[in-house]
Design a protein around this motif. Sequence first.
Motif, short mmCIF file in Angstrom:
data_model
loop_
_atom_site.label_atom_id
_atom_site.label_comp_id
_atom_site.label_asym_id
_atom_site.label_seq_id
_atom_site.Cartn_x
_atom_site.Cartn_y
_atom_site.Cartn_z
N ILE A 229 0.87 -1.17 0.00
CA ILE A 229 0.00 0.00 0.00
C ILE A 229 0.91 1.22 0.00
N ALA A 230 0.62 2.16 -0.89
CA ALA A 230 1.50 3.31 -1.07
C ALA A 230 0.71 4.61 -1.04
N LYS A 231 1.42 5.69 -0.76
CA LYS A 231 0.78 7.01 -0.82
C LYS A 231 0.46 7.33 -2.28
N LYS A 232 -0.65 8.04 -2.48
CA LYS A 232 -1.13 8.30 -3.83
C LYS A 232 -0.16 9.15 -4.63
N GLU A 233 0.65 9.97 -3.96
CA GLU A 233 1.60 10.82 -4.67
C GLU A 233 2.56 10.03 -5.55
N LEU A 234 2.84 8.78 -5.15
CA LEU A 234 3.75 7.95 -5.94
C LEU A 234 3.21 7.68 -7.33
N LEU A 235 1.90 7.70 -7.47
CA LEU A 235 1.26 7.41 -8.75
C LEU A 235 1.65 8.42 -9.82
N TYR A 236 2.03 9.62 -9.40
CA TYR A 236 2.32 10.70 -10.36
C TYR A 236 3.82 10.88 -10.60
N MET A 237 4.62 9.90 -10.24
CA MET A 237 6.07 9.99 -10.42
C MET A 237 6.52 9.34 -11.73
N THR B 142 7.31 7.28 -14.95
CA THR B 142 7.31 5.85 -15.26
C THR B 142 7.34 4.99 -14.01
N VAL B 143 7.87 5.53 -12.91
CA VAL B 143 7.85 4.77 -11.65
C VAL B 143 6.42 4.58 -11.18
N GLY B 144 5.63 5.65 -11.22
CA GLY B 144 4.22 5.55 -10.84
C GLY B 144 3.44 4.63 -11.76
N TRP B 145 3.75 4.70 -13.06
CA TRP B 145 3.08 3.82 -14.02
C TRP B 145 3.41 2.36 -13.75
N ALA B 146 4.68 2.07 -13.47
CA ALA B 146 5.09 0.69 -13.18
C ALA B 146 4.42 0.19 -11.90
N CYS B 147 4.31 1.06 -10.91
CA CYS B 147 3.65 0.67 -9.65
C CYS B 147 2.17 0.37 -9.89
N TRP B 148 1.52 1.22 -10.69
CA TRP B 148 0.11 0.99 -10.98
C TRP B 148 -0.09 -0.32 -11.74
N LEU B 149 0.76 -0.56 -12.73
CA LEU B 149 0.65 -1.80 -13.50
C LEU B 149 0.89 -3.03 -12.65
N SER B 150 1.64 -2.87 -11.55
CA SER B 150 1.95 -4.00 -10.67
C SER B 150 0.88 -4.23 -9.61
N GLY B 151 -0.19 -3.45 -9.67
CA GLY B 151 -1.30 -3.66 -8.74
C GLY B 151 -1.12 -3.02 -7.39
#
Length: 309
Positions: free
Chosen positions: A118-126, A128-137
Motif C-alpha cells: 500500500i502506497a501514498k497516492k503521490e507515488l502514482l504521479y512519479m 514511469t515509476v508511478g506507471w510501473a507501480c500501478w501496472l503491478s497492482g
Amino acid sequence: MEAVLLHGLLLLPLAGLLLYRYNTTFHYFCTMAFFHCWIVAMATLLSPFAALRGRSVENMKLLRAAILPLKRFCGIKMQVWGTEHLDLEEPYVIVCNHQASLDLLGMVEVIPERCVPIAKKELLYMGTVGWACWLSGIIFIDRHRREAAIDVISQTARTMWRENLRVWVFPEGTRNQNKSMLPFKRGAFHLAVQAQVPIVPIVISPYWDFFSSKEKRFTSGTCTIRILPKVETQGLSPEDVPELSGAVRGAMADALAEMSLNPRGQGQGQPPVPAGLNWDHSLGRGSESLGDTREVAQPEAGPCCPLVP
C-alpha cells in the motif's frame, strides 16, 4: 592551453574516483543517485512489457527481479530469519518497520507471491515509476482524504480473499531512523480484522552501521530481516484493533531492540522469536506477556497512511 585543458579533462575521472573512495559525502550522493536512477531506468524499461499484461499483481515479479540486483551494486548483504512464517496459502497482511528508501531492497528480498504494497497516492504521479507501480497492482491511498482511504481499505479487504492477495504495509506511516519505532497507524490492523486474515510482522534491522541520510553516509554492510510468526485475527472486531496494534508493535519493538544490539547476528544461530504474541482468541484480547505497551502513544483513529520507499 589546449594541452592544459586536455590534461585537466583527463584528471577529472581520477579526481571523481578519489572523491568517491575517500569522501563519505560524495560517496553517499553518488550511491543514492545510482540507486534512484536504477529504479527509474528499470521502471521505464519494464513498463511496456508489464502493460502487455495490463494491471496485475503478477507484474510485481518483474519489478522484484529488476530491483533484486541493486543490493549487490550498493554493497548490501541480506540475511533473513523466519521465512517459513510466510509459507501461508491464505491471504494475509504484512506489517514492517520503515526506516529509509533502502527498505525497498529488504521488501523485494522477502516479498511473497501475489503480494502488493500500500502506497501514498503521490507515488502514482512519479512518471514511469508511478506507471510501473500501478501496472503491478500497488494499492494507492490518499493521505488527505480520510473517507476515501477508508473506502480503499474496505475494498482491499474484499479483494484479498477474492484474488488471494497479500498486502504489505508500513504502519509507522513515514520513514523513521530513530532507535525506536513510531506509533503505528491502525489502517493495516483494520484491514486485517475486516478481512479476517492473519498479520505477519517483519522487522528490518537498523542501518546505522552503513547508512545514514543525516550524516550523508552510505557504505557496504549487512542487513538482517526477521519474520515473526503470524498473528491471527479471526473473531476479532474493530474494537480490538487498538490492542492488536499495540501488541504487534510491542513484539516488533522487542525484535528491533535485539537486532540493534547485534544487527548482523554474528556468533548466533537463528535468533529466538521475542516473547510477545500470545493472543487469546477466545477473548480477543492480548496477554500481558506482550510487553509494556503503556509507553506507546496510541495513534489517531482512522486509516493508515503507509509510505513505500
